[in-house]
Design a protein around this motif. Sequence first.
Motif, PDB file in Angstrom:
ATOM      1  N   VAL A 242     118.614  59.590  78.189  1.00 25.27           N
ATOM      2  CA  VAL A 242     119.805  59.618  77.334  1.00 25.27           C
ATOM      3  C   VAL A 242     119.438  60.256  75.989  1.00 25.27           C
ATOM      4  O   VAL A 242     118.393  59.966  75.421  1.00 25.27           O
ATOM      5  N   PHE A 243     120.313  61.143  75.500  1.00 28.70           N
ATOM      6  CA  PHE A 243     120.060  61.787  74.207  1.00 28.70           C
ATOM      7  C   PHE A 243     121.363  61.961  73.432  1.00 28.70           C
ATOM      8  O   PHE A 243     122.446  61.958  74.017  1.00 28.70           O
ATOM      9  N   ASP A 244     121.236  62.086  72.102  1.00 32.45           N
ATOM     10  CA  ASP A 244     122.404  62.335  71.255  1.00 32.45           C
ATOM     11  C   ASP A 244     122.118  63.393  70.193  1.00 32.45           C
ATOM     12  O   ASP A 244     122.935  63.637  69.317  1.00 32.45           O
ATOM     13  N   GLU A 245     120.945  64.040  70.283  1.00 33.85           N
ATOM     14  CA  GLU A 245     120.581  65.134  69.389  1.00 33.85           C
ATOM     15  C   GLU A 245     120.035  66.288  70.208  1.00 33.85           C
ATOM     16  O   GLU A 245     119.361  66.081  71.215  1.00 33.85           O
ATOM     17  N   LEU A 246     120.323  67.513  69.749  1.00 34.71           N
ATOM     18  CA  LEU A 246     119.809  68.717  70.386  1.00 34.71           C
ATOM     19  C   LEU A 246     119.285  69.620  69.281  1.00 34.71           C
ATOM     20  O   LEU A 246     120.038  70.004  68.384  1.00 34.71           O
ATOM     21  N   ARG A 247     117.999  69.917  69.319  1.00 37.69           N
ATOM     22  CA  ARG A 247     117.403  70.816  68.330  1.00 37.69           C
ATOM     23  C   ARG A 247     117.363  72.221  68.925  1.00 37.69           C
ATOM     24  O   ARG A 247     116.769  72.436  69.973  1.00 37.69           O
ATOM     25  N   VAL A 248     117.980  73.156  68.211  1.00 39.73           N
ATOM     26  CA  VAL A 248     118.094  74.530  68.695  1.00 39.73           C
ATOM     27  C   VAL A 248     117.231  75.430  67.826  1.00 39.73           C
ATOM     28  O   VAL A 248     117.341  75.405  66.593  1.00 39.73           O
TER      29      VAL A 248
ATOM     30  N   LEU B 206     127.283  64.556  70.158  1.00 40.49           N
ATOM     31  CA  LEU B 206     126.015  65.275  70.246  1.00 40.49           C
ATOM     32  C   LEU B 206     125.815  65.994  68.923  1.00 40.49           C
ATOM     33  O   LEU B 206     126.641  66.815  68.515  1.00 40.49           O
ATOM     34  N   LYS B 207     124.732  65.669  68.236  1.00 35.22           N
ATOM     35  CA  LYS B 207     124.412  66.312  66.964  1.00 35.22           C
ATOM     36  C   LYS B 207     123.501  67.504  67.275  1.00 35.22           C
ATOM     37  O   LYS B 207     122.384  67.329  67.749  1.00 35.22           O
ATOM     38  N   VAL B 208     124.021  68.717  67.024  1.00 36.64           N
ATOM     39  CA  VAL B 208     123.256  69.942  67.251  1.00 36.64           C
ATOM     40  C   VAL B 208     122.611  70.330  65.926  1.00 36.64           C
ATOM     41  O   VAL B 208     123.300  70.490  64.910  1.00 36.64           O
ATOM     42  N   ILE B 209     121.283  70.457  65.944  1.00 37.70           N
ATOM     43  CA  ILE B 209     120.503  70.641  64.726  1.00 37.70           C
ATOM     44  C   ILE B 209     119.737  71.956  64.801  1.00 37.70           C
ATOM     45  O   ILE B 209     119.176  72.304  65.844  1.00 37.70           O
ATOM     46  N   ASP B 210     119.691  72.678  63.679  1.00 34.51           N
ATOM     47  CA  ASP B 210     118.862  73.872  63.575  1.00 34.51           C
ATOM     48  C   ASP B 210     117.415  73.407  63.423  1.00 34.51           C
ATOM     49  O   ASP B 210     117.043  72.829  62.402  1.00 34.51           O
TER      50      ASP B 210
END
Length: 135
Positions: free
Chosen positions: A27-33, A118-122
């Motif tokens: 399970v995840f709620d952050e995505l580092r791009v 979903l928090k998409v993070i640079d």
Amino acid sequence: MKLKTEIIALCEYASISREGKLSIDGVFDELRVEKFPGGIARAFFVATINGKPETSYKLVMKLEHGKEVRSTSNIDAFTSPNGKNNIVTEIVGMGFEKPGDYRFVIYDGKDEVGSTVLKVIDANQTQEIRYKLPN
């Protein structure tokens, strides 16, 4: 009885057994791009809904970013005699053009049944993560 979610999440893998048991892994709620546009090669959207027993529902799952709707999927669900149903939707090749909070929302008509963010993070702008051990 108003339809609601008991579980709602994004994860690396999910399945439902023949007996109806839901298995969720990663399970995840952050995505580092690293570079935009960037995104998810493969993931799963999972929800357990609870409503009126043995009832058919025509649900809509939307991906929202602010006031913008990025994608829409229709979900046909039928609750069991206990009023529950597990939903597993595979997500493949979902892209994000910029950082921010993206909401995955389930609607029953105009009523919001449940959501997860979903928090998409640079990844290039995040600071080094430092962990402190308890004294």
